[in-house]
Design an enzyme around this catalytic site. Structure first.
Site, mmCIF file in Angstrom:
data_model
loop_
_atom_site.group_PDB
_atom_site.id
_atom_site.type_symbol
_atom_site.label_atom_id
_atom_site.label_comp_id
_atom_site.label_asym_id
_atom_site.label_seq_id
_atom_site.Cartn_x
_atom_site.Cartn_y
_atom_site.Cartn_z
ATOM 1 N N HIS A 158 72.466 103.298 49.602
ATOM 2 C CA HIS A 158 73.476 103.409 48.452
ATOM 3 C C HIS A 158 73.328 102.437 47.312
ATOM 4 C CE1 HIS A 158 75.891 106.833 50.134
ATOM 5 N NE2 HIS A 158 75.872 106.044 51.253
ATOM 6 N N THR A 210 64.896 95.058 57.758
ATOM 7 C CA THR A 210 65.069 95.098 56.334
ATOM 8 C C THR A 210 63.716 95.220 55.809
ATOM 9 O OG1 THR A 210 65.417 92.676 56.011
ATOM 10 C CG2 THR A 210 67.486 94.216 56.280
ATOM 11 N N LYS A 211 62.691 94.599 56.427
ATOM 12 C CA LYS A 211 61.541 94.504 55.837
ATOM 13 C C LYS A 211 60.367 95.164 56.506
ATOM 14 C CE LYS A 211 62.793 90.348 53.041
ATOM 15 N NZ LYS A 211 62.264 88.791 52.818
ATOM 16 N N LYS A 228 56.247 86.354 66.813
ATOM 17 C CA LYS A 228 54.947 86.017 67.262
ATOM 18 C C LYS A 228 54.136 87.306 67.116
ATOM 19 C CE LYS A 228 53.459 85.928 71.491
ATOM 20 N NZ LYS A 228 52.942 85.801 73.023
#
Length: 232
Positions: A158, A210-211, A228
């Site tokens: 959103h 989130t990435k 790792k």
């Protein structure tokens, strides 16, 4: 008896599948007979599907909405209370030998004013209990992917730039999510919109991703960070 059952499993597409040597004939027969009502329910559920190339096993109270948009390969197993709402622009495509365990939900569209894009699931994918896949942007899940219990995938975010307008009125972005081949998503982890999880990566239980996750890496935490590389 075991050899006979293994041969049937191989013909269903799970080549090289071996039963545990500790499994007794009695235990095996209980498991086999438990599949009979699932086969019967699945035979009914498959009516109206866009495509079904093999056998469908369905648990109790499964719900398949907009079946004309669902294509499945060989041997799809659905646990109790599994829900798939396929209403979307590109529909739902599920490969061979896929298992979706009880209480899991694939939701392609929340509101009909803006349909979701669709979802593709590869071959030999295991989705554990109580997983939730929100399909707004396109979701692509590769082959040989493992999802632990309670995994969540969200392909929409959103917009909230303005503080003068309600968030629900600011629209949303839909980048989509890609889970590449051989990934293990640990129990309770969350994958957010716009993320690609590279092949053979592992996401630790309870993480929030989130990435993008590099191939062959292990990540964990909130937000998830590199722990790792599996090849080092």
């Amino acid at each position: 008896m075991k050899q006979f059952i293994e041969n049937i499993i191989h013909k269903l597409g799970k080549e090289g599948y071996k039963l545990d040597k500790n499994l007794t004939n009695k235990g095996l027969m209980i498991e086999v007979f438990s599949k009979i009502p699932c086969f019967i329910r699945g035979s009914i559920k498959r009516i109206g599907l866009k495509k079904c190339s093999g056998i469908l096993f369905a648990g109790r109270r499964c719900k398949l909405r907009h079946k004309y948009l669902i294509s499945v390969g060989r041997t799809l197993t659905l646990g109790d209370n599994v829900e798939i709402n396929a209403l979307s622009k590109q529909g739902v495509r599920i490969g061979n030998n896929v298992t979706i365990l009880k209480n899991s939900i694939i939701e392609c569209t929340g509101v009909i004013r803006e349909l979701g894009e669709g979802i593709e699931i590869g071959d030999n994918v295991g989705i554990s209990q109580s997983c939730f896949i929100q399909v707004r942007g396109y979701v692509k899940i590769g082959s040989y992917v493992i999802m632990g219990p309670g995994v969540s995938i969200f392909s929409e975010n959103h917009n909230a730039e303005s503080t003068e307008e309600y968030i629900m009125n600011q629209g949303a972005t839909r980048k989509g999510v890609i889970i590449e081949d051989g990934v293990w998503l640990g129990a309770g982890c969350t994958i957010l919109d716009g993320v690609t999880v590279g092949k053979h990566a592992i996401v630790a239980a309870g993480s929030v991703v989130t990435k993008d996750v590099p191939a062959y890496s292990i990540v964990g935490g909130i937000p998830a960070k590199l722990i790792k590389n599996r090849k080092e």
